[in-house]
Design a protein around this motif. Structure first.
Motif, mmCIF file in Angstrom:
data_model
loop_
_atom_site.group_PDB
_atom_site.id
_atom_site.type_symbol
_atom_site.label_atom_id
_atom_site.label_comp_id
_atom_site.label_asym_id
_atom_site.label_seq_id
_atom_site.Cartn_x
_atom_site.Cartn_y
_atom_site.Cartn_z
ATOM 1 N N ASP A 24 0.852 -1.185 0.000
ATOM 2 C CA ASP A 24 0.000 0.000 0.000
ATOM 3 C C ASP A 24 0.889 1.237 0.000
ATOM 4 O O ASP A 24 1.935 1.279 0.656
ATOM 5 N N LEU A 25 0.444 2.269 -0.713
ATOM 6 C CA LEU A 25 1.204 3.502 -0.847
ATOM 7 C C LEU A 25 0.406 4.656 -0.239
ATOM 8 O O LEU A 25 -0.768 4.832 -0.542
ATOM 9 N N GLY A 26 1.062 5.426 0.615
ATOM 10 C CA GLY A 26 0.447 6.610 1.198
ATOM 11 C C GLY A 26 -0.112 6.369 2.588
ATOM 12 O O GLY A 26 -0.476 5.247 2.937
ATOM 13 N N PHE A 27 -0.188 7.451 3.387
ATOM 14 C CA PHE A 27 -0.792 7.356 4.710
ATOM 15 C C PHE A 27 -2.226 6.840 4.626
ATOM 16 O O PHE A 27 -2.704 6.123 5.505
ATOM 17 N N ASP A 28 -2.914 7.227 3.540
ATOM 18 C CA ASP A 28 -4.317 6.838 3.374
ATOM 19 C C ASP A 28 -4.488 5.474 2.714
ATOM 20 O O ASP A 28 -5.614 5.012 2.524
ATOM 21 N N ARG A 29 -3.383 4.828 2.368
ATOM 22 C CA ARG A 29 -3.402 3.513 1.713
ATOM 23 C C ARG A 29 -4.282 3.506 0.453
ATOM 24 O O ARG A 29 -4.875 2.499 0.092
ATOM 25 N N SER A 30 -4.319 4.604 -0.246
ATOM 26 C CA SER A 30 -5.187 4.724 -1.416
ATOM 27 C C SER A 30 -4.531 4.225 -2.695
ATOM 28 O O SER A 30 -5.207 4.064 -3.716
ATOM 29 N N MET A 31 -3.225 3.987 -2.635
ATOM 30 C CA MET A 31 -2.482 3.604 -3.835
ATOM 31 C C MET A 31 -1.704 2.318 -3.612
ATOM 32 O O MET A 31 -1.627 1.807 -2.492
ATOM 33 N N ILE A 32 -1.131 1.802 -4.689
ATOM 34 C CA ILE A 32 -0.342 0.567 -4.656
ATOM 35 C C ILE A 32 1.018 0.846 -5.284
ATOM 36 O O ILE A 32 1.104 1.446 -6.363
ATOM 37 N N LEU A 33 2.073 0.405 -4.622
ATOM 38 C CA LEU A 33 3.421 0.499 -5.164
ATOM 39 C C LEU A 33 3.934 -0.914 -5.392
ATOM 40 O O LEU A 33 3.971 -1.724 -4.455
ATOM 41 N N ALA A 34 4.307 -1.220 -6.621
ATOM 42 C CA ALA A 34 4.719 -2.592 -6.938
ATOM 43 C C ALA A 34 5.445 -2.637 -8.264
ATOM 44 O O ALA A 34 5.308 -1.743 -9.113
ATOM 45 N N TYR A 35 6.195 -3.712 -8.448
ATOM 46 C CA TYR A 35 6.841 -3.990 -9.731
ATOM 47 C C TYR A 35 5.828 -4.606 -10.695
ATOM 48 O O TYR A 35 4.935 -5.354 -10.305
#
Length: 472
Positions: free
Chosen positions: A255-266
């Motif tokens: 999860d990406l961001g304090f708000d977990r609104s995004m995804i970081l991945a390969y």
């Protein structure tokens, strides 16, 4: 005259609590698929597993067994374990056309060469060759994993996955320390790290003294790596000749961001479109539709869709021909009719607008994260070179379909006209005469080791692809 900026609305502002719950659930499944499918082979294996759980059968096995094919039957066809086509038979003859979702499952990465293992000045390396368009400097000094297969002369194939478990070792491509990088820092970004310097560091410990070892002292480190490979995989150095080993970033989708609104991945280019297309296809498994449905996940898009597993190969056309021969009659004319009468969403990622690099985008025609499914009427570069350019009537039909299904969407281009561009598999399928348009999900950091996407867009993509599959 200054251009007037078109107002954009963030999807999270429109989502109901139920929408947010569904977006989280779909994104959790998507992250699991990203972790399990870091190579095209792994993506195909995962797809087969999901499809068979929904009642899909391997097409050529079914035909060999003399199975009859009727509406509602589901089949898959695999090409060399690196591409796959899923078919759900409709009530209408296949020659009247299909609804096709297409995406690619290969991603930019670094491949191991056929004669890769060497020792140099106290270290052991694997020689490499990068695959697809990458910024080479982004791949240094980060933890890397090794995925792939080793095919042996006896016919056995051994799967390799090192660097993903918590207790696994990882690997690295080294970079020059900043203290000594004065000259390096003056170079252009394309020259900071060269392709020949993207070799993978894999060892530093020599083999313990062994009287039976008939090697010079300088090969003791390499010999130790070969000992480990032999014990773990029964692998000899010559087996690298028939191995397909891919170097990818180590670690799970997060999860990406304090708000977990995004995804970081390969690998979100283009697995974000591949897996959402697959989710939509699996969601239709219990329905009997008028048109035959297809989900097509292919290899080699990042290097021009070439080779036996790329979209330019005939494996998809051959599968359609087999189905038509089994359900109508053996006729190349009917095959051509089926392809020409089909509608397709060629799903590939869009370049998400990044305000830190705003100068490369034309804001009114940029794709924004959390603004829904992104359609690209055309791709290509500069003067639409190498592009499919969808016709207006087809776009109007898709707009109505998406509006009726309450799917949020946007239309975009890949940056400013003279800045660059890119291509997809759309132009290849358009050569059959079918309606094709590029659609997909906006991402940041495209082609970097870690790409960013919005959970809201993942959810909206599944909704949009489902609506397309239901299109009459």
């Amino acid at each position: 005259m200054e251009k007037t900026e078109k107002k954009k609305e963030n999807l999270w502002l429109r989502f109901t609590p139920e929408d947010k719950k569904e977006a989280d659930a779909v994104s959790a499944q998507y992250k699991e698929c990203l972790d399990a499918g870091k190579t095209e082979r792994e993506c195909v294996a995962l797809t087969i597993k999901m499809a068979e759980e929904k009642g899909y059968k391997e097409l050529y096995t079914a035909l060999k067994n003399g199975d009859t094919i009727t509406a509602g039957d589901k089949f898959y066809v695999v090409q060399m374990n690196k591409s796959i086509a899923l078919f759900q038979i409709g009530k209408q003859p296949i020659s009247e056309g299909m609804n096709i979702l297409g995406a690619h499952i290969d991603s930019p990465r670094i491949d191991v060469k056929q004669n890769p293992l060497y020792e140099k000045e106290g270290f052991v390396y694997l020689d490499t060759h990068y695959y697809g368009g990458i910024k080479k400097y982004q791949w240094t000094a980060i933890p890397l994993a090794l995925h792939g297969v080793v095919a042996k002369k006896d016919g056995s194939v051994v799967s390799v996955c090192i660097g993903e478990k918590d207790d696994d070792p990882v690997f690295v491509i080294t970079d020059l320390l900043i203290h000594l990088a004065g000259e390096q820092m003056t170079k252009k970004a394309t020259e900071v790290v060269t392709g020949e310097n993207l070799d993978l560091l894999i060892g530093n410990c020599p083999l313990e003294e062994n009287k039976e070892l008939e090697k010079e002292e300088k090969d003791a480190l390499k010999a130790n790596v070969l000992r480990i490979l032999s014990e773990a995989y029964g692998m000899e150095e010559d087996d690298f000749l028939s191995a397909e080993l891919e170097i990818v970033p180590s670690g799970k989708a997060r999860d990406l961001g304090f708000d977990r609104s995004m995804i970081l991945a390969y690998g979100q280019d283009d697995r974000i479109c591949a897996f959402t297309s697959l989710f939509a296809m699996m969601g239709m498994a219990d329905q009997v539709t008028d048109r035959t449905l297809c989900c097509l996940l292919v290899d080699k898009e990042e290097i021009g869709s070439v080779g036996a597993t790329g979209m330019k190969s005939r494996f998809f056309e051959n599968a359609v021909a087999e189905l038509i021969a089994a359900t109508e009659r053996d006729s190349q004319l009917l095959v051509r009719r089926a392809l020409a009468h089909s509608d397709m969403l060629s799903s590939d990622v869009s370049a998400g607008y990044d305000p830190l690099y705003a100068a490369s985008y034309e804001k009114n025609n940029a794709a924004f994260l959390a603004h829904g499914l992104a359609f690209n009427k055309f791709t290509g570069s500069r003067g639409k070179s190498g592009s499919n350019d969808a016709n207006a009537e087809y776009i109007a039909k898709l707009r109505q379909v998406m509006d009726d299904a309450n799917v949020t969407y946007q239309f975009a281009e890949l940056g400013k006209v003279d800045v660059g561009g890119g291509g997809t598999i759309a132009y290849i399928m358009a050569e059959y005469g079918m309606n094709v348009i590029d659609s997909g999900v906006a991402v940041l950091n495209m082609h970097a080791p870690y790409e960013a996407s919005s959970k809201a867009d993942v959810y909206e993509a599944v909704k949009g692809y489902t609506a397309f599959l239901k299109m009459k």
